[in-house]
Each structure stands twice: as C-alpha cells, then as structure tokens.
Design a protein around this motif. Structure first.
Motif, PDB file in Angstrom:
ATOM      1  N   ILE A 141      -5.309   3.270 -10.580  1.00 35.07           N
ATOM      2  CA  ILE A 141      -6.488   3.014  -9.746  1.00 35.07           C
ATOM      3  C   ILE A 141      -6.074   2.882  -8.290  1.00 35.07           C
ATOM      4  O   ILE A 141      -6.648   3.524  -7.402  1.00 35.07           O
ATOM      5  CB  ILE A 141      -7.241   1.759 -10.228  1.00 35.07           C
ATOM      6  N   MET A 142      -5.058   2.059  -8.023  1.00 36.80           N
ATOM      7  CA  MET A 142      -4.615   1.863  -6.641  1.00 36.80           C
ATOM      8  C   MET A 142      -4.001   3.137  -6.069  1.00 36.80           C
ATOM      9  O   MET A 142      -4.197   3.438  -4.893  1.00 36.80           O
ATOM     10  CB  MET A 142      -3.629   0.696  -6.542  1.00 36.80           C
ATOM     11  N   LYS A 143      -3.295   3.879  -6.889  1.00 41.26           N
ATOM     12  CA  LYS A 143      -2.710   5.140  -6.394  1.00 41.26           C
ATOM     13  C   LYS A 143      -3.815   6.067  -5.901  1.00 41.26           C
ATOM     14  O   LYS A 143      -3.702   6.677  -4.848  1.00 41.26           O
ATOM     15  CB  LYS A 143      -1.870   5.826  -7.463  1.00 41.26           C
ATOM     16  N   GLY A 144      -4.908   6.128  -6.656  1.00 41.19           N
ATOM     17  CA  GLY A 144      -6.047   6.948  -6.246  1.00 41.19           C
ATOM     18  C   GLY A 144      -6.722   6.423  -4.992  1.00 41.19           C
ATOM     19  O   GLY A 144      -7.168   7.196  -4.143  1.00 41.19           O
ATOM     20  N   MET A 145      -6.787   5.099  -4.869  1.00 43.14           N
ATOM     21  CA  MET A 145      -7.445   4.500  -3.707  1.00 43.14           C
ATOM     22  C   MET A 145      -6.683   4.755  -2.411  1.00 43.14           C
ATOM     23  O   MET A 145      -7.282   4.926  -1.357  1.00 43.14           O
ATOM     24  CB  MET A 145      -7.606   2.987  -3.908  1.00 43.14           C
ATOM     25  N   VAL A 146      -5.349   4.771  -2.473  1.00 40.34           N
ATOM     26  CA  VAL A 146      -4.553   4.925  -1.254  1.00 40.34           C
ATOM     27  C   VAL A 146      -4.100   6.360  -1.004  1.00 40.34           C
ATOM     28  O   VAL A 146      -3.526   6.647   0.044  1.00 40.34           O
ATOM     29  CB  VAL A 146      -3.315   3.992  -1.267  1.00 40.34           C
ATOM     30  N   ALA A 147      -4.383   7.249  -1.938  1.00 42.13           N
ATOM     31  CA  ALA A 147      -3.873   8.627  -1.849  1.00 42.13           C
ATOM     32  C   ALA A 147      -4.215   9.312  -0.530  1.00 42.13           C
ATOM     33  O   ALA A 147      -3.393  10.054   0.017  1.00 42.13           O
ATOM     34  CB  ALA A 147      -4.381   9.458  -3.023  1.00 42.13           C
ATOM     35  N   THR A 148      -5.398   9.077  -0.012  1.00 44.21           N
ATOM     36  CA  THR A 148      -5.822   9.786   1.199  1.00 44.21           C
ATOM     37  C   THR A 148      -5.609   8.974   2.479  1.00 44.21           C
ATOM     38  O   THR A 148      -5.945   9.455   3.565  1.00 44.21           O
ATOM     39  CB  THR A 148      -7.312  10.168   1.107  1.00 44.21           C
ATOM     40  N   LEU A 149      -5.063   7.754   2.343  1.00 42.32           N
ATOM     41  CA  LEU A 149      -4.856   6.929   3.539  1.00 42.32           C
ATOM     42  C   LEU A 149      -3.650   7.409   4.338  1.00 42.32           C
ATOM     43  O   LEU A 149      -2.571   7.635   3.783  1.00 42.32           O
ATOM     44  CB  LEU A 149      -4.640   5.458   3.155  1.00 42.32           C
ATOM     45  N   SER A 150      -3.831   7.565   5.632  1.00 39.48           N
ATOM     46  CA  SER A 150      -2.716   7.885   6.530  1.00 39.48           C
ATOM     47  C   SER A 150      -1.946   6.597   6.824  1.00 39.48           C
ATOM     48  O   SER A 150      -2.399   5.494   6.479  1.00 39.48           O
ATOM     49  CB  SER A 150      -3.244   8.469   7.840  1.00 39.48           C
ATOM     50  N   LEU A 166       0.824  -1.207   0.000  1.00 42.93           N
ATOM     51  CA  LEU A 166       0.000   0.000   0.000  1.00 42.93           C
ATOM     52  C   LEU A 166       0.858   1.257   0.000  1.00 42.93           C
ATOM     53  O   LEU A 166       0.542   2.233  -0.697  1.00 42.93           O
ATOM     54  CB  LEU A 166      -0.969  -0.014   1.186  1.00 42.93           C
ATOM     55  N   HIS A 167       1.942   1.243   0.747  1.00 42.25           N
ATOM     56  CA  HIS A 167       2.867   2.394   0.728  1.00 42.25           C
ATOM     57  C   HIS A 167       3.517   2.547  -0.651  1.00 42.25           C
ATOM     58  O   HIS A 167       3.715   3.675  -1.114  1.00 42.25           O
ATOM     59  CB  HIS A 167       3.936   2.255   1.817  1.00 42.25           C
ATOM     60  N   GLU A 168       3.835   1.430  -1.302  1.00 39.66           N
ATOM     61  CA  GLU A 168       4.428   1.506  -2.640  1.00 39.66           C
ATOM     62  C   GLU A 168       3.452   2.105  -3.650  1.00 39.66           C
ATOM     63  O   GLU A 168       3.854   2.885  -4.513  1.00 39.66           O
ATOM     64  CB  GLU A 168       4.878   0.121  -3.110  1.00 39.66           C
ATOM     65  N   LYS A 171       1.068   4.192  -2.858  1.00 42.98           N
ATOM     66  CA  LYS A 171       0.895   5.590  -2.448  1.00 42.98           C
ATOM     67  C   LYS A 171       2.050   6.472  -2.915  1.00 42.98           C
ATOM     68  O   LYS A 171       1.830   7.581  -3.397  1.00 42.98           O
ATOM     69  CB  LYS A 171       0.739   5.677  -0.926  1.00 42.98           C
ATOM     70  N   ASP A 172       3.286   5.970  -2.792  1.00 46.64           N
ATOM     71  CA  ASP A 172       4.431   6.819  -3.171  1.00 46.64           C
ATOM     72  C   ASP A 172       4.888   6.620  -4.617  1.00 46.64           C
ATOM     73  O   ASP A 172       5.865   7.221  -5.050  1.00 46.64           O
ATOM     74  CB  ASP A 172       5.600   6.644  -2.193  1.00 46.64           C
ATOM     75  N   GLY A 173       4.170   5.782  -5.375  1.00 42.60           N
ATOM     76  CA  GLY A 173       4.465   5.630  -6.792  1.00 42.60           C
ATOM     77  C   GLY A 173       5.504   4.579  -7.145  1.00 42.60           C
ATOM     78  O   GLY A 173       5.847   4.437  -8.317  1.00 42.60           O
ATOM     79  N   GLN A 174       6.028   3.852  -6.163  1.00 36.97           N
ATOM     80  CA  GLN A 174       6.974   2.783  -6.488  1.00 36.97           C
ATOM     81  C   GLN A 174       6.294   1.677  -7.282  1.00 36.97           C
ATOM     82  O   GLN A 174       6.939   1.003  -8.088  1.00 36.97           O
ATOM     83  CB  GLN A 174       7.594   2.208  -5.219  1.00 36.97           C
ATOM     84  N   ARG A 175       5.015   1.457  -7.037  1.00 37.12           N
ATOM     85  CA  ARG A 175       4.190   0.552  -7.840  1.00 37.12           C
ATOM     86  C   ARG A 175       3.265   1.433  -8.657  1.00 37.12           C
ATOM     87  O   ARG A 175       2.587   2.294  -8.113  1.00 37.12           O
ATOM     88  CB  ARG A 175       3.353  -0.389  -6.969  1.00 37.12           C
ATOM     89  N   GLU A 176       3.250   1.187  -9.946  1.00 37.56           N
ATOM     90  CA  GLU A 176       2.457   2.026 -10.831  1.00 37.56           C
ATOM     91  C   GLU A 176       1.124   1.364 -11.157  1.00 37.56           C
ATOM     92  O   GLU A 176       1.077   0.351 -11.846  1.00 37.56           O
ATOM     93  CB  GLU A 176       3.238   2.307 -12.109  1.00 37.56           C
ATOM     94  N   ASN A 177       0.082   1.944 -10.621  1.00 41.01           N
ATOM     95  CA  ASN A 177      -1.275   1.535 -10.927  1.00 41.01           C
ATOM     96  C   ASN A 177      -2.153   2.728 -10.586  1.00 41.01           C
ATOM     97  O   ASN A 177      -2.340   3.054  -9.406  1.00 41.01           O
ATOM     98  CB  ASN A 177      -1.676   0.304 -10.108  1.00 41.01           C
TER      99      ASN A 177
END
Length: 117
Positions: free
Chosen positions: A79-88, A67-69, A71-77
């Motif tokens: 949809i998932m980037k948008g889903m985790v963007a607001t997670l603390s 999830l951190h990957e 969020k910080d763009g290490q994993r490129e997706n």
C-alpha cells in the motif's frame, strides 16, 4: 574555558543550521501533496486507528527516510509503495515538512505498539 564554550556554541549553531538545510520542504505544499495520506493517517497526522502510524510531530528527516525506503522497496508494504511511487524527492520533502510541523497527540506508546496490552 571561554574559548571552548565559544567553539562548542559555534558547533551547535552549525549543526542546527545544517539540520535545517537538510530538512527542507514546504509544509503548505506538503499538505496538498499529502491529501491521499489523510484517509489512514488523518488530516492532522494523528491517526485514530492504531494500525496506522501517527505522523504528526515526527522528525522531518525520519519521515523523509521512511518514505524513500517505501519507494525503493527497503520497507515492504504494497500500500505504501503504491502511495509513494509517484512522489518526487521534493514531494517527499514537502510531505515530511507538513507532518513534522503538526502537533502530536502521542504522549505515550500505550495502545500504539503492536502486541501491547
């Protein structure tokens, strides 16, 4: 020999305790925070569609790491980037605690590995 076994046992207890501390999170809170995940991954974390990973029973720290990957763009997706963007960080720990606490239905990789027949 007895001393070696005692030290080995003590080391195992420390390793277990530190893993539990690192794998913190509240599964009940995680269930609430994971509501948007259910559409693809299922409420029980056992996605039916093979294009979505089964999250139930995965290692807590692995889920946090992934999830951190995203969020910080290490994993490129996107949809998932948008889903985790607001997670603390706490949200991520809670979501990981929820999915890792669920029983998995994955007993084989048959049909769950892209390209597998």
């Amino acid at each position: 020999m007895k001393r070696a076994l005692t030290l080995l046992s003590f080391g195992a207890v420390l390793a277990f305790a530190s893993t539990q501390l690192l794998a913190s999170g509240n599964a009940e809170n995680g269930k609430q925070k994971a509501a948007t995940c259910f559409a693809c991954h299922g409420v029980d974390g056992n996605a039916v569609d093979p294009q979505y990973p089964r999250l139930a029973g995965q290692y807590n720290l692995y889920l946090q790491h992934v999830l951190h990957e995203y969020k910080d763009g290490q994993r490129e997706n996107p949809i998932m980037k948008g889903m985790v963007a607001t997670l603390s960080d706490q949200d991520i720990e809670d979501v990981a605690a929820y999915f890792s606490s669920l029983p998995t239905k994955l007993d084989t990789l048959q049909g769950h590995v892209e390209g597998a027949k």
